[in-house]
Design an enzyme around this catalytic site. Structure first.
Site, PDB file in Angstrom:
ATOM      1  N   PRO A  73      41.379  33.864  40.614  1.00 44.38           N
ATOM      2  CA  PRO A  73      40.828  32.375  40.644  1.00 44.38           C
ATOM      3  C   PRO A  73      39.400  32.333  41.104  1.00 44.38           C
ATOM      4  O   PRO A  73      38.711  31.283  40.860  1.00 44.38           O
ATOM      5  CB  PRO A  73      41.859  31.807  41.771  1.00 44.38           C
ATOM      6  CG  PRO A  73      41.975  32.920  42.497  1.00 44.38           C
ATOM      7  CD  PRO A  73      42.146  34.083  41.925  1.00 44.38           C
ATOM      8  N   ALA A  98      37.271  34.031  43.623  1.00 45.65           N
ATOM      9  CA  ALA A  98      36.733  34.493  44.907  1.00 45.65           C
ATOM     10  C   ALA A  98      35.563  35.235  44.920  1.00 45.65           C
ATOM     11  O   ALA A  98      34.589  35.218  45.558  1.00 45.65           O
ATOM     12  CB  ALA A  98      37.936  34.515  45.877  1.00 45.65           C
ATOM     13  N   TRP A  99      35.948  36.611  44.338  1.00 47.64           N
ATOM     14  CA  TRP A  99      34.969  37.390  44.035  1.00 47.64           C
ATOM     15  C   TRP A  99      33.600  37.049  43.505  1.00 47.64           C
ATOM     16  O   TRP A  99      32.554  37.215  43.891  1.00 47.64           O
ATOM     17  CB  TRP A  99      35.292  38.630  43.395  1.00 47.64           C
ATOM     18  CG  TRP A  99      36.263  39.766  44.184  1.00 47.64           C
ATOM     19  CD1 TRP A  99      36.958  39.380  45.476  1.00 47.64           C
ATOM     20  CD2 TRP A  99      36.346  41.099  44.126  1.00 47.64           C
ATOM     21  NE1 TRP A  99      37.545  40.505  45.752  1.00 47.64           N
ATOM     22  CE2 TRP A  99      37.100  41.542  45.096  1.00 47.64           C
ATOM     23  CE3 TRP A  99      35.736  42.045  43.259  1.00 47.64           C
ATOM     24  CZ2 TRP A  99      37.637  42.942  45.209  1.00 47.64           C
ATOM     25  CZ3 TRP A  99      36.137  43.499  43.285  1.00 47.64           C
ATOM     26  CH2 TRP A  99      37.056  43.768  44.405  1.00 47.64           C
ATOM     27  N   ASP A 107      38.858  37.097  32.453  1.00 54.05           N
ATOM     28  CA  ASP A 107      40.080  37.241  32.854  1.00 54.05           C
ATOM     29  C   ASP A 107      41.067  36.849  31.711  1.00 54.05           C
ATOM     30  O   ASP A 107      40.604  36.178  30.706  1.00 54.05           O
ATOM     31  CB  ASP A 107      40.443  36.030  34.034  1.00 54.05           C
ATOM     32  CG  ASP A 107      41.548  36.567  34.889  1.00 54.05           C
ATOM     33  OD1 ASP A 107      41.291  37.154  35.899  1.00 54.05           O
ATOM     34  OD2 ASP A 107      42.872  36.357  34.440  1.00 54.05           O
ATOM     35  N   ASP A 110      38.799  43.560  40.209  1.00 59.88           N
ATOM     36  CA  ASP A 110      39.924  43.511  41.012  1.00 59.88           C
ATOM     37  C   ASP A 110      41.135  43.298  40.251  1.00 59.88           C
ATOM     38  O   ASP A 110      42.183  42.618  40.504  1.00 59.88           O
ATOM     39  CB  ASP A 110      39.401  42.492  41.833  1.00 59.88           C
ATOM     40  CG  ASP A 110      40.349  41.957  43.229  1.00 59.88           C
ATOM     41  OD1 ASP A 110      40.991  43.179  43.552  1.00 59.88           O
ATOM     42  OD2 ASP A 110      40.598  40.926  43.678  1.00 59.88           O
ATOM     43  N   LYS A 134      39.667  48.236  41.790  1.00 58.56           N
ATOM     44  CA  LYS A 134      41.022  48.305  42.576  1.00 58.56           C
ATOM     45  C   LYS A 134      41.934  49.262  41.812  1.00 58.56           C
ATOM     46  O   LYS A 134      41.886  49.200  40.595  1.00 58.56           O
ATOM     47  CB  LYS A 134      41.415  46.829  42.528  1.00 58.56           C
ATOM     48  CG  LYS A 134      43.011  46.758  43.351  1.00 58.56           C
ATOM     49  CD  LYS A 134      43.425  45.627  43.768  1.00 58.56           C
ATOM     50  CE  LYS A 134      43.786  44.538  42.966  1.00 58.56           C
ATOM     51  NZ  LYS A 134      44.017  43.393  43.644  1.00 58.56           N
TER      52      LYS A 134
HETATM   53  C1  SAM Z   1      44.245  40.130  42.300  1.00 60.43           C
HETATM   54  S1  SAM Z   1      43.640  38.962  40.660  1.00 60.43           S
HETATM   55  C2  SAM Z   1      41.805  38.807  40.960  1.00 60.43           C
HETATM   56  C3  SAM Z   1      41.391  37.930  42.198  1.00 60.43           C
HETATM   57  C4  SAM Z   1      39.773  37.802  42.006  1.00 60.43           C
HETATM   58  N1  SAM Z   1      39.008  39.087  42.315  1.00 60.43           N
HETATM   59  C5  SAM Z   1      39.512  36.747  43.292  1.00 60.43           C
HETATM   60  O1  SAM Z   1      38.786  37.211  44.024  1.00 60.43           O
HETATM   61  O2  SAM Z   1      39.679  35.487  42.852  1.00 60.43           O
HETATM   62  C6  SAM Z   1      43.847  40.110  39.406  1.00 60.43           C
HETATM   63  C7  SAM Z   1      43.347  39.279  37.995  1.00 60.43           C
HETATM   64  O3  SAM Z   1      43.566  40.442  37.258  1.00 60.43           O
HETATM   65  C8  SAM Z   1      43.769  39.569  35.882  1.00 60.43           C
HETATM   66  N2  SAM Z   1      44.082  40.556  34.895  1.00 60.43           N
HETATM   67  C9  SAM Z   1      45.073  41.506  34.616  1.00 60.43           C
HETATM   68  N3  SAM Z   1      45.125  42.026  33.735  1.00 60.43           N
HETATM   69  C10 SAM Z   1      44.052  41.813  33.066  1.00 60.43           C
HETATM   70  C11 SAM Z   1      43.555  42.137  31.511  1.00 60.43           C
HETATM   71  N4  SAM Z   1      44.011  42.899  30.840  1.00 60.43           N
HETATM   72  N5  SAM Z   1      42.322  41.632  31.244  1.00 60.43           N
HETATM   73  C12 SAM Z   1      41.635  40.667  32.174  1.00 60.43           C
HETATM   74  N6  SAM Z   1      41.961  40.102  33.139  1.00 60.43           N
HETATM   75  C13 SAM Z   1      43.198  40.876  33.741  1.00 60.43           C
HETATM   76  C14 SAM Z   1      44.806  38.768  36.220  1.00 60.43           C
HETATM   77  O4  SAM Z   1      45.106  37.457  35.327  1.00 60.43           O
HETATM   78  C15 SAM Z   1      44.444  38.334  37.647  1.00 60.43           C
HETATM   79  O5  SAM Z   1      43.740  37.191  37.492  1.00 60.43           O
END
Ligand code: SAM
Length: 290
Positions: A84, A86-87, A105, A195, A235
């Site tokens: 969402p 935060a990073w 994303d 992440d 990550k």
């Molecule tokens: C743990 S969350 C990230 C949180 C973020 N770092 C923050 O601080 O708000 C992981 C994110 O990776 C995204 N994601 C997963 N697979 C993806 C892909 N193939 N391409 C782009 N984003 C992807 C997900 O939709 C999700 O929003």
């Protein structure tokens, strides 16, 4: 003697299982309990951060100086899996007002103020082209492209530009570092933070391999777009391929570290890999040869 009929028994259970106290024993209840008692969740609210994940990046940056203490001006940062957001908020605060930040994303998400974003899958080639175009000097951003307000419009504009560039000489300039642009446009990004994580299935081996795919996609992005000397964090949901991934990282970066921030829950299998100082002239094929 009191005889309970099967129907009465099931009603009885249904009544019990609806009680809020007992709901706390199921996984959703446990999650709610944990969230409301969690220091980082409360602190994120106080500091206006979009999630507790912010503290993981703060710890990573405090330890490894990913953003070089904000000393380098006009830093360009790519935040993979930014939602969402935060990073992105933390990165933006740490690079300062002259920075340029792009979040990517697969899910739609309104970026934090001052951050640009595209909704796209990192596993697709088009996403890599859009990222390169965004950071290239060829593509001019306007003040009115403030994306928290014109998010969809911006993505549309970037995609239109890509279609135009694909059929012109400019493609070589933007995408192959041709004509006059040289290294500046070829490797335009200072720091890549990832992440990314797909929804976990609960099957460890499956989640691990999915995570490795996303980490590799982040690494390919770094090989193609990160400037020599640039920094990287990603990550990983740990498992048996960690060592192989670390080996690939060592071919791309001068220093590689593993780090589990205090804000990362003990029971979580997530771990962060940090690559510092991207090497010059990397052979992608060599990186991925076992
Ligand atoms: C743990 S969350 C990230 C949180 C973020 N770092 C923050 O601080 O708000 C992981 C994110 O990776 C995204 N994601 C997963 N697979 C993806 C892909 N193939 N391409 C782009 N984003 C992807 C997900 O939709 C999700 O929003």
């Amino acid at each position: 003697m009191l005889v309970i009929q099967p129907l009465q028994l099931s009603l009885c259970f249904r009544r019990i299982s609806r009680s809020p106290r007992l709901l706390r024993f199921n996984s959703q209840g446990r999650w709610l309990d944990r969230q409301s008692n969690d220091y980082y969740t409360r602190e994120a609210k106080v500091q206006g951060l979009r999630s507790r994940a912010a503290f993981k990046l703060m710890e990573l940056d405090d330890k490894f100086h990913l953003f070089q203490g904000g000393k380098r001006r006009h830093q360009k940062v790519l935040d993979l899996g930014f939602a969402p957001g935060a990073w992105s908020q933390v990165a933006q605060r740490r690079v300062g007002p002259g920075g340029m930040l792009l979040g990517v994303d697969i899910l739609p998400c309104e970026p934090p103020k001052g951050v640009h974003s595209i909704q796209s899958n990192i596993l697709s080639r088009k996403t890599h082209e859009l990222i390169r175009l965004y950071f290239s000097s060829y593509f001019q951003l306007y003040k009115s492209d403030n994306l928290h307000e014109h998010h969809g419009y911006f993505q549309h504009r970037l995609e239109e530009q890509l279609d135009r560039v694909r059929s012109s000489e400019a493609y070589d300039k933007v995408f192959n570092g041709g004509l006059c642009s040289g290294k500046v446009d070829k490797f335009p990004i200072d720091t890549i933070i990832s992440d990314m994580m797909a929804n976990t299935s609960g099957i460890s081996i499956r989640d691990h391999y999915q995570s490795i795919d996303l980490a590799d996609a982040a690494l390919v992005t770094a090989i193609d777009l990160l400037r020599p000397g640039g920094n990287f964090v990603c990550k990983l949901y740990t498992g048996k391929e960690d060592r192989l991934f670390e080996k690939r990282l060592r071919k791309v970066f001068q220093r590689v570290n593993r780090f589990k921030p205090a804000a990362s829950r003990d029971e979580s299998k997530e771990l962060y890999f940090v690559g510092l100082g991207k090497k010059d002239s990397i052979d992608k094929l060599d990186v991925f040869l076992v």
